[in-house]
Design a protein around this motif. Structure first.
Motif, PDB file in Angstrom:
ATOM      1  N   THR A 130       0.830  -1.204   0.000  1.00  0.00           N
ATOM      2  CA  THR A 130       0.000   0.000   0.000  1.00  0.00           C
ATOM      3  C   THR A 130       0.861   1.249   0.000  1.00  0.00           C
ATOM      4  N   ALA A 131       0.501   2.183  -0.876  1.00  0.00           N
ATOM      5  CA  ALA A 131       1.099   3.515  -0.873  1.00  0.00           C
ATOM      6  C   ALA A 131       0.082   4.474  -0.260  1.00  0.00           C
ATOM      7  N   ILE A 132       0.530   5.271   0.714  1.00  0.00           N
ATOM      8  CA  ILE A 132      -0.361   6.183   1.421  1.00  0.00           C
ATOM      9  C   ILE A 132       0.133   7.611   1.210  1.00  0.00           C
ATOM     10  N   GLY A 133      -0.774   8.487   0.815  1.00  0.00           N
ATOM     11  CA  GLY A 133      -0.415   9.884   0.600  1.00  0.00           C
ATOM     12  C   GLY A 133      -1.528  10.800   1.054  1.00  0.00           C
ATOM     13  N   ALA A 134      -1.248  12.090   1.050  1.00  0.00           N
ATOM     14  CA  ALA A 134      -2.228  13.109   1.432  1.00  0.00           C
ATOM     15  C   ALA A 134      -2.706  13.831   0.181  1.00  0.00           C
ATOM     16  N   VAL A 135      -4.012  13.998   0.062  1.00  0.00           N
ATOM     17  CA  VAL A 135      -4.593  14.663  -1.098  1.00  0.00           C
ATOM     18  C   VAL A 135      -5.758  15.533  -0.654  1.00  0.00           C
ATOM     19  N   LEU A 136      -6.147  16.455  -1.518  1.00  0.00           N
ATOM     20  CA  LEU A 136      -7.400  17.176  -1.340  1.00  0.00           C
ATOM     21  C   LEU A 136      -8.467  16.426  -2.133  1.00  0.00           C
ATOM     22  N   PRO A 137      -9.619  16.143  -1.540  1.00  0.00           N
ATOM     23  CA  PRO A 137     -10.620  15.316  -2.213  1.00  0.00           C
ATOM     24  C   PRO A 137     -11.300  16.063  -3.354  1.00  0.00           C
ATOM     25  N   PRO A 138     -11.655  15.365  -4.442  1.00  0.00           N
ATOM     26  CA  PRO A 138     -12.496  15.975  -5.475  1.00  0.00           C
ATOM     27  C   PRO A 138     -13.808  16.435  -4.846  1.00  0.00           C
ATOM     28  N   PRO A 139     -14.431  17.476  -5.386  1.00  0.00           N
ATOM     29  CA  PRO A 139     -15.666  18.005  -4.782  1.00  0.00           C
ATOM     30  C   PRO A 139     -16.739  16.940  -4.563  1.00  0.00           C
ATOM     31  N   GLN A 140     -16.916  16.019  -5.528  1.00  0.00           N
ATOM     32  CA  GLN A 140     -17.969  15.016  -5.370  1.00  0.00           C
ATOM     33  C   GLN A 140     -17.645  14.037  -4.235  1.00  0.00           C
ATOM     34  N   ASP A 141     -16.345  13.738  -4.046  1.00  0.00           N
ATOM     35  CA  ASP A 141     -15.956  12.866  -2.937  1.00  0.00           C
ATOM     36  C   ASP A 141     -16.092  13.591  -1.601  1.00  0.00           C
ATOM     37  N   ALA A 142     -15.739  14.859  -1.578  1.00  0.00           N
ATOM     38  CA  ALA A 142     -15.878  15.645  -0.351  1.00  0.00           C
ATOM     39  C   ALA A 142     -17.337  15.705   0.089  1.00  0.00           C
ATOM     40  N   ALA A 143     -18.243  15.838  -0.875  1.00  0.00           N
ATOM     41  CA  ALA A 143     -19.667  15.884  -0.537  1.00  0.00           C
ATOM     42  C   ALA A 143     -20.123  14.571   0.079  1.00  0.00           C
ATOM     43  N   LEU A 144     -19.659  13.439  -0.471  1.00  0.00           N
ATOM     44  CA  LEU A 144     -20.027  12.141   0.085  1.00  0.00           C
ATOM     45  C   LEU A 144     -19.469  11.950   1.497  1.00  0.00           C
ATOM     46  N   LEU A 145     -18.264  12.472   1.728  1.00  0.00           N
ATOM     47  CA  LEU A 145     -17.624  12.340   3.038  1.00  0.00           C
ATOM     48  C   LEU A 145     -18.064  13.422   4.017  1.00  0.00           C
ATOM     49  N   GLU A 146     -18.885  14.363   3.520  1.00  0.00           N
ATOM     50  CA  GLU A 146     -19.406  15.460   4.340  1.00  0.00           C
ATOM     51  C   GLU A 146     -18.286  16.317   4.918  1.00  0.00           C
TER      52      GLU A 146
END
Length: 254
Positions: free
Chosen positions: A194-210
């Motif tokens: 597994t590779a783990i990194g930090a990202v800013l979520p796409p708007p549609q993913d951010a909405a799902l994650l609230e």
């Protein structure tokens, strides 16, 4: 544990002014850190505008400080500009165990919403990760996972339909993937790349994650293997970094 009800911030104590002898951003960060630790979870933090005007500092400085504390898991945002103190410590998830069983073992309630469950032809990238020919049938599963009704992660995974025939016929809102693989196919996860990194979520993913699109997330891209070396699944998932950490176990190569 379920997220506590939000409590107004009227009784939170904030200094009247900042010292002119030290950087104001550093002082504001220390103030908000202290409030986040001492006030308990679910407490409403004053708005960025209020903090900027109260301490005579720029909105951009306030936003940077708040963003840092959100990334550190001390604060969290909901849709809009409301910011609250977060629960601590974050939940740890073992990547080699069933999400459902892991969360239940911690005394919480797991939840699953199936976003996509389709059979499609493997592209070159997925085929390479699954060690199958391009164009071979794969089952693509996308789920929104939650803990005590709070969005936790967007899990996206791919499995070889030739290796797991009929895997697309299950109700994945009610069944554990790892438990099904073990009980129905006799395959037990043994190790994970597994590779783990930090990202800013796409708007549609951010909405799902609230969460807000400006809130960092953990992206996990990995392949899960059985003890005999077969690739079980290849996935790319997005986890809320403000609320959870990921626990992994490493083995020394022999």
């Amino acid at each position: 544990m379920p997220r506590p009800k939000h409590v107004p911030a009227d009784d939170l104590e904030f200094p009247d002014a900042l010292s002119p002898d030290r950087p104001k951003g550093d002082q504001l960060r220390e103030i908000l850190e202290s409030v986040a630790v001492d006030a308990g979870p679910g407490r409403l933090i004053p708005s960025e505008r209020f903090l900027a005007e109260h301490y005579q500092i720029s909105r951009s400085t306030v936003r940077l400080v708040v963003n840092r504390l959100v990334a550190d898991g001390l604060l969290y945002r909901q849709h809009g500009n409301a910011t609250f103190t977060a629960e601590r410590p974050p939940t740890q998830i073992d990547m080699l165990t069933s999400f459902t069983e892991d969360i239940k073992a911690r005394g919480s309630s797991p939840g699953t919403r199936v976003l996509l469950a389709v059979v499609e032809s493997a592209g070159a990238e997925i085929a390479g990760r699954l060690n199958i020919p391009p164009g071979a049938p794969v089952f693509r599963l996308e789920r929104l996972r939650s803990v005590d009704d709070e969005p936790f992660a967007l899990e996206r995974t791919n499995l070889s339909l030739d290796l797991f025939p009929g895997i697309d016929a299950f109700d994945w809102a009610a069944n554990s993937l790892h438990k099904t693989l073990e009980e129905r196919f006799g395959v037990v996860p043994d190790w994970n790349d597994t590779a783990i990194g930090a990202v800013l979520p796409p708007p549609q993913d951010a909405a799902l994650l609230e969460i807000e699109p400006s809130q960092p997330c953990l992206v996990l891209k990995g392949t899960l293997h059985a003890a005999d070396g077969r690739v079980i699944e290849a996935g790319r998932s997005l986890y809320r970094a403000d609320r959870y950490t990921v626990f992994t176990t490493a083995r020394r190569s022999r």
